[in-house]
Design a protein around this motif. Structure first.
Motif, PDB file in Angstrom:
ATOM      1  N   VAL A 229      -2.692 -51.571  13.237  1.00  0.00           N
ATOM      2  CA  VAL A 229      -2.819 -50.636  14.356  1.00  0.00           C
ATOM      3  C   VAL A 229      -3.709 -49.462  13.962  1.00  0.00           C
ATOM      4  CG1 VAL A 229      -1.548 -49.282  16.074  1.00  0.00           C
ATOM      5  CG2 VAL A 229      -0.432 -51.218  14.971  1.00  0.00           C
ATOM      6  N   GLU A 231      -5.677 -45.827  15.752  1.00  0.00           N
ATOM      7  CA  GLU A 231      -5.728 -44.980  16.952  1.00  0.00           C
ATOM      8  C   GLU A 231      -7.172 -44.756  17.394  1.00  0.00           C
ATOM      9  OE1 GLU A 231      -3.746 -41.234  16.547  1.00  0.00           O
ATOM     10  OE2 GLU A 231      -3.957 -40.750  18.675  1.00  0.00           O
ATOM     11  N   LEU A 266      -3.498 -46.711  21.582  1.00  0.00           N
ATOM     12  CA  LEU A 266      -3.584 -47.335  20.258  1.00  0.00           C
ATOM     13  C   LEU A 266      -4.273 -48.686  20.375  1.00  0.00           C
ATOM     14  CD1 LEU A 266       0.021 -46.630  18.938  1.00  0.00           C
ATOM     15  CD2 LEU A 266      -2.083 -45.540  18.146  1.00  0.00           C
ATOM     16  N   TRP A 289      -4.458 -57.492   4.022  1.00  0.00           N
ATOM     17  CA  TRP A 289      -3.754 -56.224   4.246  1.00  0.00           C
ATOM     18  C   TRP A 289      -3.980 -55.248   3.096  1.00  0.00           C
ATOM     19  CZ3 TRP A 289      -3.488 -58.162   8.610  1.00  0.00           C
ATOM     20  CH2 TRP A 289      -2.808 -59.329   8.934  1.00  0.00           C
ATOM     21  N   ASP A 290      -3.977 -55.749   1.866  1.00  0.00           N
ATOM     22  CA  ASP A 290      -4.054 -54.823   0.725  1.00  0.00           C
ATOM     23  C   ASP A 290      -5.513 -54.496   0.378  1.00  0.00           C
ATOM     24  OD1 ASP A 290      -1.360 -55.301   0.796  1.00  0.00           O
ATOM     25  OD2 ASP A 290      -1.309 -56.553  -0.993  1.00  0.00           O
ATOM     26  N   ILE A 297      -4.954 -47.763   5.406  1.00  0.00           N
ATOM     27  CA  ILE A 297      -3.517 -47.466   5.301  1.00  0.00           C
ATOM     28  C   ILE A 297      -3.321 -46.215   4.445  1.00  0.00           C
ATOM     29  CG2 ILE A 297      -1.294 -48.319   4.443  1.00  0.00           C
ATOM     30  CD1 ILE A 297      -2.366 -51.197   5.055  1.00  0.00           C
ATOM     31  N   ARG A 298      -3.993 -46.168   3.316  1.00  0.00           N
ATOM     32  CA  ARG A 298      -3.825 -45.020   2.405  1.00  0.00           C
ATOM     33  C   ARG A 298      -4.322 -43.724   3.053  1.00  0.00           C
ATOM     34  NH1 ARG A 298      -5.183 -49.165  -1.074  1.00  0.00           N
ATOM     35  NH2 ARG A 298      -7.406 -48.664  -1.087  1.00  0.00           N
ATOM     36  N   ARG A 299      -5.409 -43.827   3.817  1.00  0.00           N
ATOM     37  CA  ARG A 299      -5.916 -42.626   4.512  1.00  0.00           C
ATOM     38  C   ARG A 299      -5.031 -42.232   5.680  1.00  0.00           C
ATOM     39  NH1 ARG A 299     -11.418 -44.823   4.910  1.00  0.00           N
ATOM     40  NH2 ARG A 299     -11.053 -44.962   7.144  1.00  0.00           N
ATOM     41  N   GLY A 300      -4.184 -43.167   6.091  1.00  0.00           N
ATOM     42  CA  GLY A 300      -3.307 -42.892   7.229  1.00  0.00           C
ATOM     43  C   GLY A 300      -3.968 -43.180   8.569  1.00  0.00           C
ATOM     44  N   ASP A 301      -5.141 -43.819   8.551  1.00  0.00           N
ATOM     45  CA  ASP A 301      -5.865 -44.098   9.799  1.00  0.00           C
ATOM     46  C   ASP A 301      -5.459 -45.418  10.447  1.00  0.00           C
ATOM     47  OD1 ASP A 301      -7.309 -41.810   9.482  1.00  0.00           O
ATOM     48  OD2 ASP A 301      -8.968 -42.780   8.417  1.00  0.00           O
ATOM     49  N   GLY A 302      -4.847 -46.276   9.653  1.00  0.00           N
ATOM     50  CA  GLY A 302      -4.464 -47.582  10.185  1.00  0.00           C
ATOM     51  C   GLY A 302      -3.157 -48.009   9.567  1.00  0.00           C
ATOM     52  N   GLY A 303      -2.387 -48.750  10.300  1.00  0.00           N
ATOM     53  CA  GLY A 303      -1.070 -49.141   9.786  1.00  0.00           C
ATOM     54  C   GLY A 303      -0.818 -50.625   9.911  1.00  0.00           C
ATOM     55  N   PHE A 304      -0.190 -51.167   8.874  1.00  0.00           N
ATOM     56  CA  PHE A 304       0.191 -52.583   8.881  1.00  0.00           C
ATOM     57  C   PHE A 304       1.576 -52.694   9.506  1.00  0.00           C
ATOM     58  CE2 PHE A 304       2.160 -56.136   6.274  1.00  0.00           C
ATOM     59  CZ  PHE A 304       1.623 -57.132   7.062  1.00  0.00           C
ATOM     60  N   LEU A 305       1.634 -53.445  10.578  1.00  0.00           N
ATOM     61  CA  LEU A 305       2.877 -53.523  11.335  1.00  0.00           C
ATOM     62  C   LEU A 305       3.748 -54.693  10.896  1.00  0.00           C
ATOM     63  CD1 LEU A 305       3.976 -51.788  13.613  1.00  0.00           C
ATOM     64  CD2 LEU A 305       2.895 -53.324  15.258  1.00  0.00           C
TER      65      LEU A 305
ATOM     66  N   PRO B  85       1.334 -44.395   8.204  1.00  0.00           N
ATOM     67  CA  PRO B  85       0.050 -44.034   8.810  1.00  0.00           C
ATOM     68  C   PRO B  85       0.245 -43.476  10.226  1.00  0.00           C
ATOM     69  CG  PRO B  85      -0.091 -46.189   7.762  1.00  0.00           C
ATOM     70  CD  PRO B  85       1.357 -45.805   7.757  1.00  0.00           C
ATOM     71  N   ARG B  86      -0.641 -42.581  10.613  1.00  0.00           N
ATOM     72  CA  ARG B  86      -0.503 -41.896  11.911  1.00  0.00           C
ATOM     73  C   ARG B  86      -0.382 -42.852  13.100  1.00  0.00           C
ATOM     74  NH1 ARG B  86      -3.832 -38.816   8.825  1.00  0.00           N
ATOM     75  NH2 ARG B  86      -5.651 -40.025   9.465  1.00  0.00           N
ATOM     76  N   PRO B  87      -1.185 -43.927  13.160  1.00  0.00           N
ATOM     77  CA  PRO B  87      -1.055 -44.809  14.340  1.00  0.00           C
ATOM     78  C   PRO B  87       0.338 -45.437  14.456  1.00  0.00           C
ATOM     79  CG  PRO B  87      -3.098 -45.255  13.178  1.00  0.00           C
ATOM     80  CD  PRO B  87      -2.306 -44.347  12.296  1.00  0.00           C
ATOM     81  N   LEU B  88       0.940 -45.735  13.317  1.00  0.00           N
ATOM     82  CA  LEU B  88       2.288 -46.332  13.383  1.00  0.00           C
ATOM     83  C   LEU B  88       3.302 -45.305  13.866  1.00  0.00           C
ATOM     84  CD1 LEU B  88       2.688 -48.689  10.281  1.00  0.00           C
ATOM     85  CD2 LEU B  88       1.737 -49.161  12.535  1.00  0.00           C
ATOM     86  N   GLY B 280       5.293 -50.812   5.938  1.00  0.00           N
ATOM     87  CA  GLY B 280       4.135 -50.217   6.604  1.00  0.00           C
ATOM     88  C   GLY B 280       3.786 -48.822   6.116  1.00  0.00           C
ATOM     89  N   ARG B 282       2.313 -45.589   3.895  1.00  0.00           N
ATOM     90  CA  ARG B 282       0.958 -45.275   3.442  1.00  0.00           C
ATOM     91  C   ARG B 282       0.747 -45.505   1.951  1.00  0.00           C
ATOM     92  NH1 ARG B 282      -0.331 -39.284   4.791  1.00  0.00           N
ATOM     93  NH2 ARG B 282      -2.236 -39.797   3.689  1.00  0.00           N
TER      94      ARG B 282
END
Lengths: 452, 350
Positions: A229, A231, A266, A289-290, A297-305, B85-88, B280, B282
């Motif tokens: 995901v 944004e 989103l 994913w990794d 993911i680490r930057r917080g811009d995208g997330g693994f659901l 992460p912010r989107p989650l 999920g 960070r």
């Protein structure tokens, strides 16, 4: 009984022809916003020979013929705009051959997607076809005819790129075969004979597909869907590009929609992968994913659901529930992947202007060579004003797709007109000549792709 | 605005610092724990805020009831250190928005059981004699988010969302005008008995833990119980850490229905979470850590000889049930296990 009905009954049998209003009603509309129009007859042939007979009769009587599979295009492509014969091909539903070693299936045009899936799952579990995520009754013939895309579009392209051979009944009644099947009993390749690809994307105006040899692909023992995901819509083309570079994904779809609220604003990117073992699956998961998406993911811009076993096929039809009245239609366009952000923003604006909860989706085709982007609009079937609003939004989306440099997929009449207005004159002239050559009496699905 | 009651002096005088020294995901000695907790309550950055897996366990480890976990997530939010992460987080916050009409509040007879926000998945669980005479609320997936306890936003470090929405949820439940409400999910029970008092939100009904109801009802049906003679493991959910005083009910129920709670490493205060939240996050390696936690958890169940894995949290079920089944352990909900014991056959049970 009128003479035409009688003649049709002689071809297909009385049980398979109708001129009864209640049955014609069923063929008068599709599920979209196109105004309904009843055919004069509905006929369901069982064989290619019966299709030939019907077409010859139609030529003689100068009656329009509108072929349909599941009748689920939504764009009104199988609505008999000028009456005539609704040619329902669903009875032609034999899976003639599955060749495991050469990985193809020879099927009659009316074999449904659900039938194909269950047949392969039961008898050939190591094979799969590119399943479009349409309702189960959608047909193989219909999907290739409209250049559909399925859940293997990412690695292998359009469903129409997966054809090894075709059998066509021409508008004048002759049967033609294309590919290796035209010179031998084998249906294993369409190439490299002279290209006569005149039947796909024409909405049944140049002939009727009666048999298809469809390429099949390896079906991994474990298949599932992961979701990622973001944004920022600007990230979607970049993420798609990186994902396709891994060559690990079977299907990549990005979607965003106003309902339910947690999806609004989103972009959910669903990624199908498969593996024959846990090790293969984990290898792919780690890579995707990794290694590939880890930086987001680490930057917080995208997330693994998460990853779920079992395929999560897109069901655009759910959109019909966004408003009372159960109607929905979408404009699908084939767009460059990097237009995703603009397609999303502008599509959302169109929806909001028409007070319709927005729903957009982009499916990656062929390693990001393109994407099918859809703008979907829900409407209330019982409310003419709601239908008008949706129709306006659809037309604006047609305009938008072309403005952004895309092409329209299975366009309705409005979209066909836009495409033909922009098409270069020589190509348009060639279309006209092809149409006149193949369908001299203009009986095939008249109203569609009518070159002035 | 509601404010967390956290006693800094109590924290400073703590001799064990169990909240951090017993953390299953960070290796912290007592001195470091003291230093980091001081930083946290003083509003300074601490590695704990970055490395926390939001497993809730420190809330249980703190025997003074000083709410270290609630403090950590408050600081994460204040200092913009989101665990996911912010989107989650945005997605998660959106999940709790009711959008399909208002709930119909009908007159109900007690006992009242609130199913939380898991309909229709959990509606099949409330069947048979165990639940005769029970009035169910929050069973309609269209309107269930009006009953949402909101506590899952602890995983997202969004206590502001909880504080904003929880009073409205309480108001909705209170409209039933009942004295007691049984909560199916540990998370709801923990919200009303632990979180709400911790931040000063008044709860005008008495929350009852689901297991307390089950245990009492089983006692009423004692004559119908036939010992199951099965070996079971229990998947303790993260929010059960907020009601550790009720954890004994798991064994009480197991004893009553004749199942053996197998001896495991990861049990009680040492229980492992389902991994669903970690997956999920960070922090680098989260997906693999989640898989590792799940693997250790399931292997521990296998080594202990468990035949069944008992769940109560649908989120744990969603994350783990298929995985335990793949390893030959049958997943089952606590209510279904109890139904088996009184001779009923839960849906889908073979």
């Amino acid at each position: 009984m009128d003479n035409v009905k009688k003649a049709l009954a002689e071809i297909v049998g009385e049980d398979h022809v109708s001129a009864e209003p209640e049955e014609l009603y069923i063929y008068s509309y599709d599920l979209g916003t196109t105004e309904p129009h009843r055919p004069d007859y509905a006929v369901a042939p069982r064989t290619t020979e019966e299709v030939q007979g019907i077409v010859k009769l139609a030529n003689k009587e100068k009656i329009p013929v509108v072929p349909l599979g599941g009748g689920l295009s939504l764009a009104g492509l199988a609505v008999p705009l000028r009456g005539g014969i609704a040619l329902d091909l669903k009875r032609m539903d034999t899976i003639i051959e599955v060749n495991e070693k050469a990985r193809y299936a020879l099927v009659e045009c009316g074999v449904s997607q659900a039938q194909m899936c269950s047949y392969l799952e039961r008898y050939h579990p190591t094979l799969t076809h590119s399943e479009p995520g349409a309702p189960g009754p959608a047909t193989i013939g219909g999907n290739v005819a409209i250049h559909g895309q399925g859940d293997l579009a990412q690695p292998y392209g359009f469903s129409s790129d997966m054809i090894n051979g075709l059998e066509i009944v021409l508008p004048t009644g002759e049967v033609c075969r294309f590919g290796s099947c035209s010179i031998s009993a084998g249906w294993f390749t369409l190439h490299p004979l002279p290209d006569l690809g005149l039947f796909l994307g024409w909405s049944g105006t140049t002939g009727i597909i009666t048999k298809v040899s469809l390429r099949l692909f390896p079906c991994k023992r474990i298949r599932g869907t992961g979701q990622f995901v973001v944004e920022d819509e600007e990230l979607v083309p970049e993420v798609m590009h990186k994902l396709t570079h891994t060559q690990m994904a079977e299907d990549i779809i990005a979607y965003s929609q106003a309902i339910p609220p947690f999806t609004s604003g989103l972009h959910h990117i669903t990624i199908n992968i498969g593996g024959d073992s846990e090790e293969e699956l984990e290898f792919k998961q780690k890579l995707l994913w990794d290694d590939t998406l880890g930086e987001y993911i680490r930057r917080g811009d995208g997330g693994f659901l998460g990853f779920r076993r079992g395929l999560d096929r897109p069901v655009v039809a759910k959109t019909s529930d966004w408003r009372k009245g159960g109607g929905f239609e979408y404009v699908g366009a084939i767009m460059p992947v990097d237009t995703y952000p603009e397609c999303y923003r502008r599509g959302r604006e169109i929806s909001e202007r028409h007070d319709i909860p927005y729903t957009v989706l982009g499916r990656c085709i062929g390693m990001s060579h393109a994407m099918m982007f859809s703008w979907t609009y829900a409407f209330n079937r019982a409310d003419p004003e709601s239908i008008r609003q949706a129709r306006e939004a659809l037309h604006e989306s047609d305009d938008l797709a072309l403005e952004l440099g895309g092409t329209l997929w299975k366009p309705g009449l409005y979209g066909q007109k836009l495409v033909m207005e922009r098409m270069d004159s020589n190509t348009l002239e060639l279309m006209k000549k092809v149409k006149q050559l193949l369908d001299p009496n203009g009986i095939m699905n008249p109203g569609n792709w009518e070159v002035a | 605005m509601y404010e967390l009651k956290f006693d800094e002096n109590e924290c400073l005088s703590c001799v064990t610092c169990d909240c951090l020294t017993r953390c299953q995901y960070m290796d912290i000695d007592k001195d470091t724990a003291k230093t980091e907790m001081s930083k946290i309550f003083n509003g300074e950055d601490s590695f704990v805020l970055h490395d926390c897996r939001t497993c809730y366990a420190c809330e249980e480890y703190c025997k003074m009831g000083n709410h270290p976990f609630y403090l950590i997530v408050e600081r994460q939010e204040e200092m913009d250190i989101p665990p996911r992460p912010r989107p989650l987080i945005k997605r998660s916050v959106g999940i709790g928005i009711p959008f399909r009409g208002e709930p119909e509040i009908k007159e109900v007879k007690e006992p009242v059981l609130s199913m939380g926000t898991f309909a229709p998945l959990t509606n099949d669980l409330i069947q048979g004699k165990l639940f005769q005479g029970v009035s169910l609320i929050s069973t309609d997936p269209r309107t269930m988010f009006h009953f949402f306890c909101q506590l899952m936003y602890l995983h997202d470090a969004r206590t502001s969302v909880i504080k904003e929405r929880l009073p409205k949820t309480i108001e909705t439940i209170a409209r039933y005008n009942v004295k007691e409400v049984i909560f199916f999910h540990d998370e709801c029970y923990g919200t009303f008995t632990s979180y709400a008092p911790a931040v000063g939100i008044e709860v005008p009904f008495k929350p009852i833990h689901f297991f307390e109801y089950l245990y009492n009802r089983l006692k009423e049906l004692r004559d119908e119980i036939k010992p199951l003679n099965l070996k079971v493991a229990y998947q303790r959910p993260c929010s059960s850490r907020l009601s550790s005083d009720k954890l004994h009910l798991v064994d009480d129920i197991f004893n009553l229905i004749g199942v053996e709670h197998v001896k495991r490493e990861y049990v009680g205060e040492n229980a492992l979470c389902c991994g669903g939240t970690i997956l999920g996050q960070r922090k680098e390696g989260s997906r693999q850590l989640a898989a590792d936690v799940q693997r250790r958890n399931i292997e521990d169940m296998i080594n202990a000889g468990a035949e069944l894995c008992v769940f109560n949290c649908p989120a744990c079920w969603d994350t783990l049930a298929e995985l335990v089944a793949q390893r030959g352990i049958r997943p089952i909900y606590m209510s279904d296990l109890c139904r088996l014991a009184i001779g009923e056959k839960p849906a889908g049970w073979r």
